[in-house]
Design a protein around this motif. Structure first.
Motif, short mmCIF file in Angstrom:
data_model
loop_
_atom_site.label_atom_id
_atom_site.label_comp_id
_atom_site.label_asym_id
_atom_site.label_seq_id
_atom_site.Cartn_x
_atom_site.Cartn_y
_atom_site.Cartn_z
N GLU A 42 0.82 -1.22 0.00
CA GLU A 42 0.00 0.00 0.00
C GLU A 42 0.85 1.26 0.00
O GLU A 42 0.45 2.28 -0.56
CB GLU A 42 -0.95 0.01 1.20
CG GLU A 42 -2.14 -0.91 1.03
CD GLU A 42 -3.21 -0.64 2.05
OE1 GLU A 42 -3.59 0.54 2.23
OE2 GLU A 42 -3.69 -1.61 2.66
N VAL A 43 2.01 1.22 0.66
CA VAL A 43 2.87 2.40 0.72
C VAL A 43 4.05 2.29 -0.25
O VAL A 43 5.00 3.06 -0.17
CB VAL A 43 3.37 2.68 2.17
CG1 VAL A 43 2.21 3.06 3.06
CG2 VAL A 43 4.14 1.50 2.73
N LYS A 44 3.95 1.33 -1.16
CA LYS A 44 4.91 1.17 -2.25
C LYS A 44 6.35 0.99 -1.77
O LYS A 44 7.26 1.72 -2.18
CB LYS A 44 4.80 2.34 -3.23
CG LYS A 44 3.44 2.40 -3.90
CD LYS A 44 3.34 3.60 -4.81
CE LYS A 44 2.04 3.68 -5.55
NZ LYS A 44 0.82 3.53 -4.82
N ASN A 63 10.59 4.16 0.84
CA ASN A 63 9.79 4.59 -0.30
C ASN A 63 10.08 6.07 -0.54
O ASN A 63 11.03 6.62 0.05
CB ASN A 63 8.30 4.29 -0.10
CG ASN A 63 7.67 5.08 1.02
OD1 ASN A 63 8.24 6.03 1.55
ND2 ASN A 63 6.46 4.70 1.41
N ASP A 65 8.69 8.56 0.60
CA ASP A 65 8.49 9.35 1.82
C ASP A 65 9.66 9.23 2.78
O ASP A 65 9.81 10.05 3.67
CB ASP A 65 7.21 8.91 2.53
CG ASP A 65 5.98 9.13 1.66
OD1 ASP A 65 5.90 10.18 1.00
OD2 ASP A 65 5.12 8.23 1.62
N LEU A 111 3.03 8.48 5.69
CA LEU A 111 2.46 7.14 5.73
C LEU A 111 1.03 7.17 6.25
O LEU A 111 0.17 6.42 5.78
CB LEU A 111 3.32 6.22 6.61
CG LEU A 111 4.72 5.90 6.10
CD1 LEU A 111 5.52 5.18 7.17
CD2 LEU A 111 4.65 5.09 4.82
N GLY A 113 -1.14 9.33 5.70
CA GLY A 113 -2.01 9.72 4.60
C GLY A 113 -2.48 8.55 3.77
O GLY A 113 -3.52 8.62 3.11
N THR A 114 -1.75 7.44 3.79
CA THR A 114 -2.11 6.24 3.05
C THR A 114 -2.70 5.16 3.95
O THR A 114 -3.71 4.55 3.63
CB THR A 114 -0.88 5.65 2.33
OG1 THR A 114 -0.35 6.64 1.46
CG2 THR A 114 -1.24 4.41 1.52
N LEU A 115 -2.07 4.93 5.10
CA LEU A 115 -2.44 3.82 5.97
C LEU A 115 -3.45 4.18 7.05
O LEU A 115 -4.03 3.30 7.68
CB LEU A 115 -1.19 3.24 6.66
CG LEU A 115 -0.13 2.64 5.75
CD1 LEU A 115 1.08 2.21 6.57
CD2 LEU A 115 -0.70 1.47 4.97
#
Length: 131
Positions: A42-44, A63, A65, A111, A113-115
């Protein structure tokens, strides 16, 4: 097992902790769930596994970030004990349901913001540096 968790937490925080300027907190999406590999996807990031045990799976991830530790736990209690022990070493923790990401404040906020998840901050020892 407690010593192992302390060592893992200390290693994670010391390897990744940095001074952050802080920033605005944005709203987070619904909290992600799943295996370490699915969270990493999910966080590539491609997880570099460090610990693969029944109670904890832990990997180093990088990643766009930044660099961070991603860990998943078999129990809520095991997760909370690990976090409580690790927070003594400072750092920033993005906490989800049976998972945690540890990194600097900017990486953790990105992170989030995605998870999704909640940000917890470890003990700040800068006042005790002796300088």
């Amino acid at each position: 097992m407690r010593v192992t968790r302390l060592l893992l937490g200390a290693t994670a925080v010391l390897a990744l902790a940095g001074c952050g300027a802080g920033g605005e907190t944005r709203s987070a999406p619904p909290m992600a769930t799943g295996s370490l590999e699915s969270l990493a996807a999910e966080v590539k990031c491609k997880p570099n596994m460090q610990t693969d045990a029944d109670t904890i799976r832990q990997a180093i991830c990088t990643n766009t970030d930044g660099k961070f530790i991603l860990a998943t736990f078999s129990t809520d209690r095991g997760q909370r004990e690990w976090i409580n022990d690790a927070k003594d070493y400072g750092g920033y923790y993005l906490v989800g349901r049976k998972w945690v990401a540890v990194g600097d404040d900017g990486t953790v906020e990105a992170l989030r913001g995605t998870l999704g998840g909640d940000v917890e901050i470890g003990t700040n020892h800068s006042a005790h540096s002796g300088h």
